[in-house]
Design an enzyme around this catalytic site. Structure first.
Site, short mmCIF file in Angstrom:
data_model
loop_
_atom_site.label_atom_id
_atom_site.label_comp_id
_atom_site.label_asym_id
_atom_site.label_seq_id
_atom_site.Cartn_x
_atom_site.Cartn_y
_atom_site.Cartn_z
N GLN A 128 -46.81 90.24 -32.28
CA GLN A 128 -45.27 90.56 -32.58
C GLN A 128 -44.66 89.15 -32.91
O GLN A 128 -44.65 88.20 -32.28
CB GLN A 128 -44.59 91.39 -31.51
CG GLN A 128 -43.25 91.01 -31.33
CD GLN A 128 -42.57 91.99 -30.17
OE1 GLN A 128 -43.13 92.78 -29.94
NE2 GLN A 128 -41.33 91.51 -29.69
N GLY A 129 -44.01 89.22 -34.23
CA GLY A 129 -43.17 87.89 -34.64
C GLY A 129 -41.95 88.10 -34.82
O GLY A 129 -41.32 88.28 -35.71
N SER A 165 -47.56 86.61 -28.27
CA SER A 165 -48.87 86.80 -27.33
C SER A 165 -49.90 87.25 -28.08
O SER A 165 -50.01 88.04 -28.96
CB SER A 165 -48.32 88.38 -26.37
OG SER A 165 -47.26 87.76 -25.59
N GLU A 248 -40.95 101.39 -26.92
CA GLU A 248 -41.46 101.05 -25.79
C GLU A 248 -41.42 102.12 -24.48
O GLU A 248 -42.15 102.43 -23.83
CB GLU A 248 -41.11 99.67 -25.32
CG GLU A 248 -41.67 99.27 -23.97
CD GLU A 248 -43.21 98.91 -23.89
OE1 GLU A 248 -43.56 97.92 -24.81
OE2 GLU A 248 -43.87 99.72 -23.38
N ASN A 371 -32.65 87.84 -17.75
CA ASN A 371 -31.70 88.35 -16.78
C ASN A 371 -30.19 88.37 -17.33
O ASN A 371 -29.66 89.47 -17.29
CB ASN A 371 -31.82 87.51 -15.54
CG ASN A 371 -32.76 88.21 -14.41
OD1 ASN A 371 -33.19 88.93 -14.72
ND2 ASN A 371 -32.92 87.39 -13.53
N GLU A 372 -29.83 87.19 -17.90
CA GLU A 372 -28.49 87.22 -18.41
C GLU A 372 -28.40 87.82 -19.47
O GLU A 372 -27.20 88.55 -19.78
CB GLU A 372 -28.39 85.60 -18.95
CG GLU A 372 -28.49 84.66 -17.67
CD GLU A 372 -29.60 84.49 -17.07
OE1 GLU A 372 -30.89 84.83 -17.81
OE2 GLU A 372 -29.83 84.18 -15.87
#
Lengths: 394, 367
Positions: A128-129, A165, A248, A371-372
């Site tokens: 994935q780019g 990844s 997803e 998280n933010e």
């Protein structure tokens, strides 16, 4: 109280895993998950072909494209049984879970015919780019350029992607790039499919906190994406990119929860062995972890059921924040339960796995929306609170 | 199994929320609190006698509707959202499960009365709800009951179930007003509930008031159902206090912007919302699957989650209201008091959590 309606499917998968994840594939059990993603890559690619031969790659795809057309509930069963059996991290996950569904929805017939069979067969692997050094949480700030070559109609891509990844083990990459000069933010982007093995693409691994290297930087220098490998229209890249992420839906997280449960089991076992189980503070944390895992399971089931109500939407928005923080806490609990021995690097595979959990779970609350960012999304999209003001330093 | 609400369940919830929003605005709740009884008799008559809320989980052969735990949890959530001052939890989540667990004809005979609108509770030692807390002595024609229980929730209910030591065993009795017991109302920190002392000094009750058949009922399971209901109510209360806070901070302007636009505040609200999602998913998951293998443990965990959630939601509500958050005039304190007061109902949450730890660590059972 209720009979499991998927009893037969469950038994079939369990049996298949027991008879196939064995022999030469036995070393793969519990390997290759997040933080350990570069483990045993050749054997894991062979495992993908083994899965394909059993028709267990892409089980949620339509039968026309070689899938089994399984419902969401049935895919959950597959993920759970796969996780329970210690199934390794899936090298084909990006192709199966992200690229395939995106092409089935938005791709041309030629794109489907070219790419879906290789994903389905476990012979072509994708990465994935999206992220760039200057476009992390602010994904709209993408600077990788795609320039149209008027003679060939191809696109020439220059720039840098990061946190990619398994790029070093993949064949293809999908790239979000800026195709309109002077455009900013979500406008003027293009979604391209590119082979990694070409001049002008350089892949550099990034060594991680735990010592492994499953992430990479990918550099592009006038690298070619063929004209027929644009998904959607030029300028529509953001729409395709977001649709891809929506595919997803968290089905694979149900399998992930099986791994979480096994990690908690390992922690409990160590606590019993070394006496940590007698300490009230540890007991409370272990109990709290168990409750969080049960809640996570029900939360995932509610999210996957696709309830359109506002509160279900808030739950869906909360899910990533919930599981990633839970898992990060579990990593710390594992270390606290292991005590001084946990802080010494040794070859004990159980302790090493938990140390890796401690280290890599730090990434859980960063990748896929920090998280933010998650809290912003819950506040803005879930609770209708005002949006963050945009800065002017662009 | 789908963990989303059916259309019927959605209707139950929305109707309940609408009714309670209409009947229990802040002014009305405050009037009930100042009356000092912790009960709105008119609201109770509406929901219990007219709308049959207490009939929900009573079996159909006892004049009930025979619905499940999910529907019950939805009602409890709606009641919690408005801090509805009615003995709904005591009746539906405590007394009915105990009567069903007792399983005797005498116990079942009480269910149609509850289905028709009578209130009920179980009076116990809040620290040891499973323990028989009164003493029963056989006397001519019945039993003499002795003991003192305090504080008791809804001691003036139409039916008060008690457990008493009888010789080597225990016995269960259903008390009704006027049997000779003394009830004294106590002023609670949480004025939206009725608290009191139940005292029996050798009160003689007829043998007909005994509702068990000698065998111990599955009290632990009944109390787990009560725990589920309590937690659902707390999740509802957390929703209620968060919503009024979100409304307040969306209006309050400082530094030329609403305070809801500050990220420091957004993130705290979002963090609470994430915890609310977790607790609510667990409520629905436990209620809908009701898996006997994990039910009691999941409820134990839910108690701890929900207690923590509702307290933090109320605490944040006060903080985010700023100065007016500590005034009587604004509502956060009502939720804050309920949140702390609930902590002592049916044993403290830490003890529940340790039951989970014991299960995971003192058996070879799988997490």
């Amino acid at each position: 109280m209720t009979q499991d309606p998927h009893h037969a499917l469950r038994a079939e998968i369990r049996n298949w895993m027991a008879t196939h994840l064995t022999g030469r594939f036995a070393p793969l059990r519990h390997r290759g998950h997040a933080g350990d993603g570069d483990a045993l890559p050749d054997l894991r690619k062979e495992w993908e072909r083994e899965l394909a031969a059993g028709r267990w790659t892409c089980p949620g795809w339509p039968e026309d494209w070689g899938g089994r057309g399984l419902s969401v509930a049935e895919q959950v069963v597959f993920q759970e049984e796969y996780g329970l059996a210690g199934g390794p991290g899936r090298m084909g996950h990006i192709g199966e879970g992200l690229v395939g569904p995106t092409l089935i929805e938005f791709g041309t017939e030629a794109q489907k015919r070219q790419f879906l069979p290789g994903i389905r067969a476990g012979t072509e692997f994708w990465c994935q780019g999206y992220s760039e050094p200057g476009a992390g949480s602010d994904l709209g700030n993408i600077r990788t350029r795609a320039r149209l070559d008027p003679e060939t109609g191809n696109w020439l891509v220059s720039g840098q992607k990061v946190w990619t990844s398994l790029a070093h083990l993949s064949d293809w990459i999908f790239v979000l790039a800026r195709c309109e000069e002077g455009s900013v933010g979500r406008n003027g982007l293009i979604f391209l499919l590119m082979p990694l093995n070409q001049p002008g693409i350089v892949i550099q691994p990034i060594r991680q906190i735990g010592g492994g290297a499953e992430f990479n930087s990918v550099f592009f220098d006038d690298s070619v994406a063929k004209a027929e490998h644009v998904v959607g229209k030029p300028g529509e890249g953001w729409k395709i990119a977001m649709a891809l992420l929506a595919f997803e839906r968290g089905i694979s997280t149900l399998g992930q929860q099986m791994a979480f449960s096994q990690e908690l089991d390992a922690i409990c076992q160590i606590a019993r062995e070394n006496g940590a189980a007698a300490r009230p503070a540890i007991r409370a944390r272990i109990a709290r972890a168990w409750v969080g895992l049960r809640a996570m399971r029900y939360l995932a089931m509610r999210v996957l059921a696709g309830d359109p109500s506002p509160e279900a939407r808030r739950e869906a928005l909360s899910y990533k924040y919930h599981w990633s923080n839970w898992h990060r806490d579990l990593g710390r609990l594992a270390m606290d339960v292991m005590g001084p021995e946990g802080a010494i690097l040794d070859d004990d595979p159980r302790r090493e796995r938990l140390r890796q959990l401690f280290l890599f779970s730090r990434a859980d609350t960063i990748y896929g929306g920090t998280n933010e960012i998650q809290l912003n999304l819950i506040a803005e999209q879930g609770l209708g609170m005002p949006r963050e003001p945009r800065g002017t330093l662009i | 199994m789908d963990l989303i609400l059916t259309e019927d369940q959605r209707v139950i919830r929305e109707e309940a929320r609408r009714l309670l929003a209409d009947r229990m605005p802040s002014e009305r709740l405050r009037a009930v609190i100042s009356e000092g009884q912790g009960v709105d008799a008119g609201l109770w008559a509406t929901v219990a006698a007219e709308l049959g809320w207490c009939a929900l989980t009573i079996p159909e052969d006892c004049d009930g509707l025979g619905l499940g735990l999910t529907e019950l949890a939805l009602l409890m959530e709606a009641a919690g959202e408005r801090l509805a001052p009615i003995p709904l939890w005591e009746t539906t989540c405590l007394a009915i499960p105990i009567l069903l667990a007792l399983g005797t004809e005498a116990a079942h005979a009480l269910l149609p009365r509850i289905a028709a609108g009578q209130s009920a509770t179980f009076a116990c030692d809040p620290r040891q709800p499973e323990a028989a807390s009164l003493t029963a002595t056989p006397v001519a024609g019945g039993f003499a009951l002795t003991g003192r229980l305090s504080p008791v929730l809804s001691p003036r209910a139409d039916l008060v179930l008690v457990q008493a030591r009888l010789g080597e065993g225990t016995a269960w009795f259903a008390l009704e007003p006027g049997m000779g017991q003394t009830v004294q109302t106590l002023a609670g920190l949480d004025g939206t509930r009725q608290w009191g002392v139940l005292q029996l000094d050798g009160v003689t009750v007829s043998a007909l008031a005994r509702i068990d058949a000698g065998a111990a009922p599955a009290l632990r399971h009944a109390l787990a159902l009560a725990g589920l209901g309590l937690a659902a109510q707390q999740v509802g209360a957390a929703r209620g206090v968060m919503d009024l806070t979100l409304a307040y901070i969306a209006e309050r302007v400082q530094f030329g912007r609403t305070i809801a636009s500050f990220q420091a505040i957004k993130h705290r609200c979002a963090g609470l919302e994430a915890d609310l999602a977790e607790a609510r998913a667990l409520v629905y998951g436990v209620a809908t699957t009701a898996d006997p293998a994990t039910f009691a443990l999941e409820v134990a965990g839910l108690r701890a989650l929900a207690q923590d959630l509702v307290f933090r939601a109320a605490q944040e509500a006060i903080q985010l209201h700023g100065g007016v958050g500590i005034t009587w005039e604004y509502d956060p304190h009502l939720y804050f008091k309920r949140a702390q007061s609930d902590r002592g109902v049916l044993g403290d949450p830490e003890a529940h959590l340790d039951a989970i730890a014991a299960h995971l660590l003192e058996t070879e059972a799988k997490a």
